[in-house]
Enzyme design. Structure first.
Site, PDB file in Angstrom:
ATOM      1  N   ARG A   1       0.883  -1.170   0.000  1.00 50.30           N
ATOM      2  CA  ARG A   1       0.000   0.000   0.000  1.00 50.30           C
ATOM      3  C   ARG A   1       0.919   1.218   0.000  1.00 50.30           C
ATOM      4  O   ARG A   1       1.501   1.574   1.030  1.00 50.30           O
ATOM      5  CB  ARG A   1      -0.911  -0.030   1.229  1.00 50.30           C
ATOM      6  CG  ARG A   1      -1.899   1.122   1.318  1.00 50.30           C
ATOM      7  CD  ARG A   1      -2.759   0.982   2.568  1.00 50.30           C
ATOM      8  NE  ARG A   1      -3.554   2.169   2.807  1.00 50.30           N
ATOM      9  CZ  ARG A   1      -4.783   2.367   2.333  1.00 50.30           C
ATOM     10  NH1 ARG A   1      -5.356   1.425   1.590  1.00 50.30           N
ATOM     11  NH2 ARG A   1      -5.435   3.480   2.596  1.00 50.30           N
TER      12      ARG A   1
ATOM     13  N   HIS B   1      -6.838   1.150  -7.203  1.00 49.83           N
ATOM     14  CA  HIS B   1      -7.163   0.483  -5.937  1.00 49.83           C
ATOM     15  C   HIS B   1      -8.058  -0.722  -6.255  1.00 49.83           C
ATOM     16  O   HIS B   1      -9.231  -0.770  -5.896  1.00 49.83           O
ATOM     17  CB  HIS B   1      -7.890   1.455  -5.007  1.00 49.83           C
ATOM     18  CG  HIS B   1      -7.955   1.016  -3.576  1.00 49.83           C
ATOM     19  ND1 HIS B   1      -7.434  -0.186  -3.125  1.00 49.83           N
ATOM     20  CD2 HIS B   1      -8.496   1.619  -2.472  1.00 49.83           C
ATOM     21  CE1 HIS B   1      -7.638  -0.296  -1.833  1.00 49.83           C
ATOM     22  NE2 HIS B   1      -8.281   0.777  -1.407  1.00 49.83           N
TER      23      HIS B   1
ATOM     24  N   GLN C   1     -10.336  -2.704  -3.632  1.00 49.82           N
ATOM     25  CA  GLN C   1     -11.568  -2.037  -3.224  1.00 49.82           C
ATOM     26  C   GLN C   1     -12.698  -2.333  -4.191  1.00 49.82           C
ATOM     27  O   GLN C   1     -13.845  -2.553  -3.794  1.00 49.82           O
ATOM     28  CB  GLN C   1     -11.348  -0.525  -3.133  1.00 49.82           C
ATOM     29  CG  GLN C   1     -12.577   0.250  -2.698  1.00 49.82           C
ATOM     30  CD  GLN C   1     -13.048  -0.141  -1.316  1.00 49.82           C
ATOM     31  OE1 GLN C   1     -12.272  -0.095  -0.358  1.00 49.82           O
ATOM     32  NE2 GLN C   1     -14.306  -0.544  -1.183  1.00 49.82           N
TER      33      GLN C   1
ATOM     34  N   ASP D   1     -16.114   9.069  -2.642  1.00 49.63           N
ATOM     35  CA  ASP D   1     -14.899   8.761  -1.891  1.00 49.63           C
ATOM     36  C   ASP D   1     -14.385  10.061  -1.303  1.00 49.63           C
ATOM     37  O   ASP D   1     -14.993  11.125  -1.461  1.00 49.63           O
ATOM     38  CB  ASP D   1     -13.864   8.117  -2.831  1.00 49.63           C
ATOM     39  CG  ASP D   1     -12.657   7.552  -2.102  1.00 49.63           C
ATOM     40  OD1 ASP D   1     -12.710   7.441  -0.863  1.00 49.63           O
ATOM     41  OD2 ASP D   1     -11.651   7.246  -2.768  1.00 49.63           O
TER      42      ASP D   1
ATOM     43  N   CYS E   1     -15.874   3.831   0.244  1.00 43.04           N
ATOM     44  CA  CYS E   1     -14.828   2.892   0.677  1.00 43.04           C
ATOM     45  C   CYS E   1     -14.312   3.188   2.076  1.00 43.04           C
ATOM     46  O   CYS E   1     -13.595   2.354   2.643  1.00 43.04           O
ATOM     47  CB  CYS E   1     -13.691   2.865  -0.330  1.00 43.04           C
ATOM     48  SG  CYS E   1     -12.747   4.398  -0.451  1.00 43.04           S
TER      49      CYS E   1
ATOM     50  N   ARG F   1     -13.994  -6.495   1.952  1.00 45.42           N
ATOM     51  CA  ARG F   1     -12.570  -6.318   1.675  1.00 45.42           C
ATOM     52  C   ARG F   1     -11.796  -7.567   2.112  1.00 45.42           C
ATOM     53  O   ARG F   1     -10.789  -7.932   1.491  1.00 45.42           O
ATOM     54  CB  ARG F   1     -12.036  -5.087   2.422  1.00 45.42           C
ATOM     55  CG  ARG F   1     -12.455  -3.740   1.850  1.00 45.42           C
ATOM     56  CD  ARG F   1     -11.835  -3.493   0.483  1.00 45.42           C
ATOM     57  NE  ARG F   1     -10.400  -3.629   0.535  1.00 45.42           N
ATOM     58  CZ  ARG F   1      -9.551  -2.667   0.913  1.00 45.42           C
ATOM     59  NH1 ARG F   1     -10.029  -1.482   1.283  1.00 45.42           N
ATOM     60  NH2 ARG F   1      -8.252  -2.870   0.908  1.00 45.42           N
TER      61      ARG F   1
END
Length: 395
Positions: A181, A208, A211, A304, A344, A371
């Site tokens: 990450r 991402h 996600q 987001d 998210c 997730r």
């Protein structure tokens, strides 16, 4: 003799033996533009025994077997990198989702102990902190029997004391798979190029993908299928989640509308890739600067953060630029009456009102939980093949 037979009948069957033995090759071909490619993949042998419950379909069912073959579920993803959904075919994305559904049913619903990754080590490189990515990955990999090793920026300094290429080589010697990450997509590319183990994108500045798999699982659980859904994105267009929706929605037969302020539009190269995917899959993408235009008649509304980690110095400007982009009840009234909402997380009140975020339309808690099941699916497939016990979902 009869006593011995009775004892043998009552012996438990280890959960690791579920399924059946498999050792065959899978071949498929696809075309993009004027070029054509063909890929041959050899399966690893996976020993399993038959398993069925009232909620599962027997593997001896010929129609189910034919359907599974049509979806090419037995194509191996072992030793692949998972950096963007752009790199995966429609069927491969469906396979990852199918496995996530199956693992959730086996482990959560049926309380099955399934630990095929005993002895495997996962290096978790986190330049950027996270609640969901860390919790889902650590708990998920441990549930599968593996050992996750968390490496924060305080533990290792990528590219500081030694260059990134050397770090990739060293970390590969101690682990079986790497999840990173990071701030830059270039870091992931270097880890994948110079390391010798599969690399999973836990988040970067461009994509991402983990996600989006969780979002797709959540929407499928709610609607029963994904094809034909109309998704409205309201917020930052030049965003890693937006970009991953652009790579994933066409592959699942979903249409996407992106509403973003001027100056925050989708990356041009990502938009070109998305346009090609839409033509290939007969889906649509529409870009606008008007949130109402994007939301009108849609099935799903997604937003987001407006201020990503690392862009805190731009907060005041961004809050001003995104004025009018808050997802409110008034905006959602333009969507279908049974619309759903995704975020998210973590969420800020300027992005979505409490009335929407905590409403019956919001799927954010299921989205967060999924997730775990989707990252488990990815990690399992990159390390060893998996053949779901449950029947193929309708996508």
């Amino acid at each position: 003799m009869s006593m011995a037979l009775n004892i043998m009948k009552n012996l438990p069957v280890p959960s690791e033996s579920l399924g059946f033995a498999l050792n065959r090759r899978c071949t498929w071909s696809w075309s993009l533009g004027s070029s054509s490619s063909k890929l041959n993949i050899s399966k690893h042998r996976v020993k399993r025994s038959n398993y069925s419950t009232s909620s599962f379909t027997s593997r001896s069912n010929s129609s189910s077997a034919t359907e599974k073959e049509n979806h090419r579920e037995n194509c191996s993803l072992v030793n692949r990198n998972f950096l963007t959904l752009k790199d995966f075919t429609n069927d491969e994305v469906k396979t990852l989702l199918w496995t996530a559904f199956d693992l959730k049913k086996r482990i959560k619903d049926h309380h099955e102990l399934y630990q095929p990754l005993k002895g495997k080590n996962l290096a978790m490189i986190f330049e950027k902190r996270s609640t969901r990515t860390r919790m889902s990955t650590e708990s998920g990999f441990a549930s599968l029997g593996g050992h996750p090793i968390f490496l924060s920026s305080q533990d290792i300094h990528l590219g500081v004391n030694e260059n990134l290429s050397d770090s990739a080589r060293v970390i590969s010697r101690f682990s079986d798979i790497i999840l990173a990450r990071v701030y830059s997509n270039k870091t992931l590319q270097t880890l994948a190029k110079d390391g010798s183990k599969p690399v999973v994108n836990g988040l970067c500045d461009v994509y991402h993908p983990l996600q989006i798999l969780a979002d797709f699982q959540t929407l499928h659980e709610h609607y029963g299928q994904l094809k034909g859904l109309n998704i409205a994105w309201v917020g930052d267009g030049n965003n890693n989640v937006t970009h991953s929706f652009l790579m994933g929605c066409p592959k699942m037969g979903m249409n996407l509308r992106v509403a973003s302020p001027k100056g925050y539009e989708v990356d041009k190269l990502v938009a070109l890739d998305a346009d090609a995917l839409c033509k290939e899959n007969n889906t649509t993408i529409h870009y606008t600067n008007d949130p109402r235009e994007a939301v009108e008649g849609c099935d799903v509304i997604v937003t987001d953060t407006w201020v990503s980690m690392g862009a805190e110095e731009e907060k005041a400007k961004r809050l001003a630029d995104f004025h009018g982009y808050q997802v409110t009840q008034a905006l959602c009234s333009l969507a279908k009456p049974d619309y759903t909402f995704l975020h998210c997380l973590p969420r800020k009140s300027e992005e979505v009102s409490d009335e929407v975020f905590y409403s019956r339309h919001s799927l954010v808690w299921d989205e967060a939980e999924n997730r775990k099941w989707t990252v488990m699916s990815v990690l399992h497939h990159l390390l060893m093949d998996y053949n779901p016990v449950s029947p193929i979902p309708k996508f």
